[in-house]
Structures are given as structure tokens and as C-alpha cells.
Design a protein around this motif. Structure first.
Motif, short mmCIF file in Angstrom:
data_model
loop_
_atom_site.label_atom_id
_atom_site.label_comp_id
_atom_site.label_asym_id
_atom_site.label_seq_id
_atom_site.Cartn_x
_atom_site.Cartn_y
_atom_site.Cartn_z
N THR A 88 0.93 -1.13 -0.06
CA THR A 88 0.10 0.05 -0.03
C THR A 88 0.90 1.15 -0.15
N THR B 98 1.28 5.85 0.39
CA THR B 98 0.72 7.04 0.62
C THR B 98 0.92 8.06 -0.50
N ASN C 182 1.06 9.20 12.62
CA ASN C 182 0.76 9.18 11.33
C ASN C 182 0.88 10.99 10.67
N PRO D 130 3.50 6.75 7.81
CA PRO D 130 2.15 6.55 7.31
C PRO D 130 1.21 6.13 8.33
N MET E 248 -5.06 3.55 2.96
CA MET E 248 -4.06 4.06 2.13
C MET E 248 -4.51 3.72 0.58
N TYR F 188 -1.92 4.54 -6.54
CA TYR F 188 -0.67 5.48 -6.42
C TYR F 188 -0.18 5.30 -7.89
#
Length: 123
Positions: free
Chosen positions: A8, A10, A52, A71, A111, A117
Motif C-alpha cells: 500500500t 501514501t 501518522n 504513514p 492507504m 498510487y
């Protein structure tokens, strides 16, 4: 070889790999490429609390200085000493030997998937 679709991400270009109640964190190849040749990595100490969205480290390159954001909330359980000694690993193997920290967690926030992404960075 790491399957990037199983991680995953960010929006700040970190990747996260879940391993039980611990997550391993690094920066993406996109971020490493944008930074240029990494020459110094500053990471939090084992036992540190991370929050976070807070800055937990710094990655310096020949071009610029980038911040590493946590994250997740948790406690740092491991720091990659090899990447501190050999910062170029962030460029050469960001998803493998170039991992940065491991953090124990109780819950993961939402996420981005690999596809989300990839769309964010235009891949």
C-alpha cells in the motif's frame, strides 16, 4: 523481487508492507528517482513513537532534502542500519534492501492501492 501490487502507498510516496502487527516502510522508486542520488538518511531510533503524518526522518540527495513521513501511528521496532551506512540502496533497491523502518501497529489507516498510487504519479 517485491510485488509492488501487494504493497500500500501514501500520497507522500511511501510504501508500506504489512507483516503481522508490524509494517515495513520505505519510499517508492518514483520518490527515489525524483530525489536523485541519495547521500544521507536520518531515521528515528528504535523505540521511538511515530504519529501518522508527522516527519520521522530525512533523506538527503545531491539535489535536495526530502522528509520521511510516518504513514501510521506506532512504535519503531527496527531501523535499516544498512541503508544508513549505504544510502544509495534507497536508489538501487527502494522496495527491497532500501527499506527504511519497521513499526508495530494496532490499526492501519486507509492507504492507496498500487493502481491508485500509479495514477497519482502518472504511471
Amino acid at each position: 523481487m517485491v510485488d509492488k501490487t501487494q504493497l500500500t502507498y501514501t500520497a507522500e510516496h511511501e510504501w508500506v508492507r504489512v507483516e503481522g502487527d508490524t509494517v515495513v516502510i520505505g519510499i517508492t522508486d518514483y520518490a527515489a528517482d525524483k530525489l536523485g542520488d541519495v547521500v544521507f538518511v536520518d531515521l528515528p531510533a528504535v523505540g521511538s513513537t511515530v504519529v501518522n503524518g508527522a516527519v520521522v526522518g530525512e533523506i538527503e540527495s545531491t539535489k535536495s532534502v526530502g522528509e520521511l513521513f510516518a504513514p501510521i501511528d506506532g512504535i519503531v521496532t527496527a531501523v535499516n542500519g544498512e541503508v544508513v551506512a549505504r544510502p544509495e540502496l534507497v536508489n538501487t533497491d527502494p522496495f527491497g534492501e532500501g527499506w527504511l523502518i519497521a513499526v508495530s501497529v494496532e490499526a492501519l489507516p486507509a492507504m492507496l492501492s498500487y493502481d491508485e498510487y500509479a495514477a497519482l504519479v502518472g504511471e
